[in-house]
Design a protein around this motif. Structure first.
Motif, PDB file in Angstrom:
ATOM      1  N   ASP A  44       0.800  -1.222   0.000  1.00 39.85           N
ATOM      2  CA  ASP A  44       0.000   0.000   0.000  1.00 39.85           C
ATOM      3  C   ASP A  44       0.835   1.274   0.000  1.00 39.85           C
ATOM      4  OD1 ASP A  44      -2.294  -1.439  -0.159  1.00 39.85           O
ATOM      5  OD2 ASP A  44      -2.859  -1.206   1.944  1.00 39.85           O
ATOM      6  N   ASP A  45       2.158   1.150  -0.005  1.00 41.87           N
ATOM      7  CA  ASP A  45       3.015   2.335  -0.099  1.00 41.87           C
ATOM      8  C   ASP A  45       3.180   2.807  -1.543  1.00 41.87           C
ATOM      9  OD1 ASP A  45       3.460   2.656   2.614  1.00 41.87           O
ATOM     10  OD2 ASP A  45       5.157   1.285   2.615  1.00 41.87           O
ATOM     11  N   LEU A  46       2.535   2.128  -2.476  1.00 43.61           N
ATOM     12  CA  LEU A  46       2.603   2.551  -3.875  1.00 43.61           C
ATOM     13  C   LEU A  46       2.056   3.963  -4.028  1.00 43.61           C
ATOM     14  CD1 LEU A  46       1.274  -0.596  -5.766  1.00 43.61           C
ATOM     15  CD2 LEU A  46       3.573   0.351  -5.903  1.00 43.61           C
ATOM     16  N   ASP A  47       2.682   4.745  -4.889  1.00 40.56           N
ATOM     17  CA  ASP A  47       2.122   6.048  -5.228  1.00 40.56           C
ATOM     18  C   ASP A  47       1.137   5.845  -6.382  1.00 40.56           C
ATOM     19  OD1 ASP A  47       3.744   5.645  -7.454  1.00 40.56           O
ATOM     20  OD2 ASP A  47       5.033   7.374  -7.059  1.00 40.56           O
ATOM     21  N   THR A  48       0.524   6.923  -6.835  1.00 42.90           N
ATOM     22  CA  THR A  48      -0.491   6.811  -7.886  1.00 42.90           C
ATOM     23  C   THR A  48       0.086   6.199  -9.155  1.00 42.90           C
ATOM     24  OG1 THR A  48      -1.673   8.695  -6.982  1.00 42.90           O
ATOM     25  CG2 THR A  48      -2.174   8.110  -9.256  1.00 42.90           C
ATOM     26  N   LEU A  49       1.275   6.639  -9.570  1.00 46.38           N
ATOM     27  CA  LEU A  49       1.909   6.071 -10.760  1.00 46.38           C
ATOM     28  C   LEU A  49       2.185   4.585 -10.568  1.00 46.38           C
ATOM     29  CD1 LEU A  49       3.159   6.349 -13.569  1.00 46.38           C
ATOM     30  CD2 LEU A  49       5.283   7.093 -12.461  1.00 46.38           C
ATOM     31  N   GLY A  50       2.607   4.211  -9.379  1.00 51.34           N
ATOM     32  CA  GLY A  50       2.861   2.795  -9.088  1.00 51.34           C
ATOM     33  C   GLY A  50       1.601   1.957  -9.189  1.00 51.34           C
ATOM     34  N   PHE A  51       0.517   2.431  -8.568  1.00 47.40           N
ATOM     35  CA  PHE A  51      -0.755   1.707  -8.669  1.00 47.40           C
ATOM     36  C   PHE A  51      -1.213   1.622 -10.117  1.00 47.40           C
ATOM     37  CE2 PHE A  51      -1.754   2.194  -4.046  1.00 47.40           C
ATOM     38  CZ  PHE A  51      -2.147   0.887  -3.813  1.00 47.40           C
ATOM     39  N   ASN A  52      -1.151   2.748 -10.843  1.00 46.81           N
ATOM     40  CA  ASN A  52      -1.598   2.743 -12.237  1.00 46.81           C
ATOM     41  C   ASN A  52      -0.760   1.792 -13.081  1.00 46.81           C
ATOM     42  OD1 ASN A  52      -3.528   4.605 -11.537  1.00 46.81           O
ATOM     43  ND2 ASN A  52      -2.432   6.350 -12.392  1.00 46.81           N
ATOM     44  N   SER A  53       0.534   1.730 -12.817  1.00 50.91           N
ATOM     45  CA  SER A  53       1.418   0.829 -13.559  1.00 50.91           C
ATOM     46  C   SER A  53       1.100  -0.627 -13.242  1.00 50.91           C
ATOM     47  CB  SER A  53       2.881   1.134 -13.232  1.00 50.91           C
ATOM     48  OG  SER A  53       3.208   2.445 -13.617  1.00 50.91           O
ATOM     49  N   ALA A  54       0.859  -0.916 -11.971  1.00 52.38           N
ATOM     50  CA  ALA A  54       0.518  -2.285 -11.585  1.00 52.38           C
ATOM     51  C   ALA A  54      -0.814  -2.702 -12.209  1.00 52.38           C
ATOM     52  CB  ALA A  54       0.459  -2.404 -10.064  1.00 52.38           C
ATOM     53  N   ILE A  55      -1.764  -1.776 -12.245  1.00 48.95           N
ATOM     54  CA  ILE A  55      -3.064  -2.059 -12.874  1.00 48.95           C
ATOM     55  C   ILE A  55      -2.865  -2.342 -14.362  1.00 48.95           C
ATOM     56  CG2 ILE A  55      -5.284  -1.024 -13.510  1.00 48.95           C
ATOM     57  CD1 ILE A  55      -5.041   0.487 -10.722  1.00 48.95           C
ATOM     58  N   ALA A  56      -2.042  -1.535 -15.025  1.00 48.29           N
ATOM     59  CA  ALA A  56      -1.764  -1.758 -16.454  1.00 48.29           C
ATOM     60  C   ALA A  56      -1.085  -3.102 -16.672  1.00 48.29           C
ATOM     61  CB  ALA A  56      -0.888  -0.627 -16.999  1.00 48.29           C
ATOM     62  N   ALA A  57      -0.183  -3.473 -15.773  1.00 41.15           N
ATOM     63  CA  ALA A  57       0.499  -4.768 -15.898  1.00 41.15           C
ATOM     64  C   ALA A  57      -0.487  -5.918 -15.737  1.00 41.15           C
ATOM     65  CB  ALA A  57       1.623  -4.880 -14.860  1.00 41.15           C
ATOM     66  N   ALA A  58      -1.388  -5.794 -14.777  1.00 42.15           N
ATOM     67  CA  ALA A  58      -2.389  -6.845 -14.566  1.00 42.15           C
ATOM     68  C   ALA A  58      -3.301  -6.978 -15.781  1.00 42.15           C
ATOM     69  CB  ALA A  58      -3.207  -6.547 -13.309  1.00 42.15           C
TER      70      ALA A  58
END
Length: 102
Positions: A44-58
């Motif tokens: 949960d320490d991901l920033d917005t770019l991190g979350f968005n990138s992980a979502i794109a990867a999924a």
């Protein structure tokens, strides 16, 4: 190119400040499994770019349940961060008001 440089920078000094860019670079390079592994490690320490990138990867990996789960986590984390910011601002305001009344 640019994604390789961003990834090299992230790997040389992985910090929470650089993790969103690192995940974005992994996604840009098509390394979706690596991006998801790193996102899980950061949590949960991901920033917005991190979350968005992980979502794109999924999504790119075809794991739409994981993408939806990450969307929900991103929203929950954003809510918690906003609440913490409000609490902090209110505490500072109360301290300022107390100092001014003294």
């Amino acid at each position: 190119g640019e994604a390789h440089r961003a990834l090299a920078l992230y790997e040389s000094a992985p910090s929470l400040a650089a993790q969103g860019a690192g995940l974005a670079a992994l996604v840009a390079l098509g390394r979706h499994a690596d991006a998801l592994d790193r996102a899980a490690a950061v949590g949960d320490d991901l920033d917005t770019l991190g979350f968005n990138s992980a979502i794109a990867a999924a999504e790119a990996s075809g794991d739409f349940n994981l993408a939806f789960s990450l969307l929900q986590r991103r929203a929950n984390v954003a809510r918690k961060r906003r609440a913490a910011d409000i609490t902090s601002r209110n505490a500072l305001r109360a301290k300022r008001d107390w100092l001014e009344s003294s």
